[in-house]
Write a protein that holds these residues in place. Structure first.
Motif, short mmCIF file in Angstrom:
data_model
loop_
_atom_site.label_atom_id
_atom_site.label_comp_id
_atom_site.label_asym_id
_atom_site.label_seq_id
_atom_site.Cartn_x
_atom_site.Cartn_y
_atom_site.Cartn_z
N SER A 2 -49.27 22.30 104.82
CA SER A 2 -50.12 22.67 105.94
C SER A 2 -49.70 24.01 106.54
O SER A 2 -50.55 24.80 106.94
CB SER A 2 -50.07 21.58 107.01
OG SER A 2 -50.83 21.96 108.11
N LEU A 3 -48.41 24.24 106.60
CA LEU A 3 -47.92 25.50 107.13
C LEU A 3 -48.37 26.66 106.26
O LEU A 3 -48.79 27.71 106.77
CB LEU A 3 -46.39 25.49 107.24
CG LEU A 3 -45.75 26.76 107.78
CD1 LEU A 3 -46.23 27.04 109.20
CD2 LEU A 3 -44.24 26.65 107.75
N ALA A 4 -48.33 26.47 104.95
CA ALA A 4 -48.78 27.53 104.04
C ALA A 4 -50.27 27.81 104.24
O ALA A 4 -50.70 28.97 104.28
CB ALA A 4 -48.52 27.13 102.59
N GLY A 9 -54.57 31.28 106.29
CA GLY A 9 -55.74 31.41 107.14
C GLY A 9 -55.54 32.45 108.21
O GLY A 9 -56.45 33.24 108.52
N PHE A 10 -54.36 32.48 108.81
CA PHE A 10 -54.07 33.47 109.85
C PHE A 10 -54.09 34.89 109.28
O PHE A 10 -54.69 35.79 109.85
CB PHE A 10 -52.71 33.18 110.48
CG PHE A 10 -52.33 34.16 111.55
CD1 PHE A 10 -52.93 34.11 112.79
CD2 PHE A 10 -51.39 35.15 111.30
CE1 PHE A 10 -52.58 35.02 113.77
CE2 PHE A 10 -51.05 36.07 112.27
CZ PHE A 10 -51.64 36.00 113.51
N VAL A 11 -53.47 35.09 108.13
CA VAL A 11 -53.41 36.41 107.51
C VAL A 11 -54.81 36.88 107.11
O VAL A 11 -55.20 38.03 107.39
CB VAL A 11 -52.46 36.41 106.30
CG1 VAL A 11 -52.58 37.69 105.49
CG2 VAL A 11 -51.03 36.20 106.75
#
Length: 68
Positions: A2-4, A9-11
């Motif tokens: 999930s962190l990946a 998504g943020f990038v």
């Protein structure tokens, strides 16, 4: 995992430029349209069931007699 996904998504979200800028006139028109339509939005929001009744309806009142 999930962190990946969050980082990707943020990038991508920060790197992708907006498709079309919104002018001040367009923004003002959207604000006016949203303010004029609050009755319809409120009515639609009232039709959405909240979480508590939905959860309560999932549990049968008599589990022994409940049918699958």
């Amino acid at each position: 995992m999930s962190l990946a996904g969050d980082l990707i998504g943020f990038v991508v979200g920060r790197a992708a430029p907006p498709l079309a800028p919104i002018t001040a006139d367009q923004q003002a028109a959207l604000v006016v349209a949203a303010a004029a339509d609050t009755g319809a939005v409120r009515h639609a929001a009232e039709q959405i069931p909240t979480r508590c009744p939905v959860i309560v309806e999932l549990i049968p009142s008599n589990p022994v007699r409940a049918r699958p």
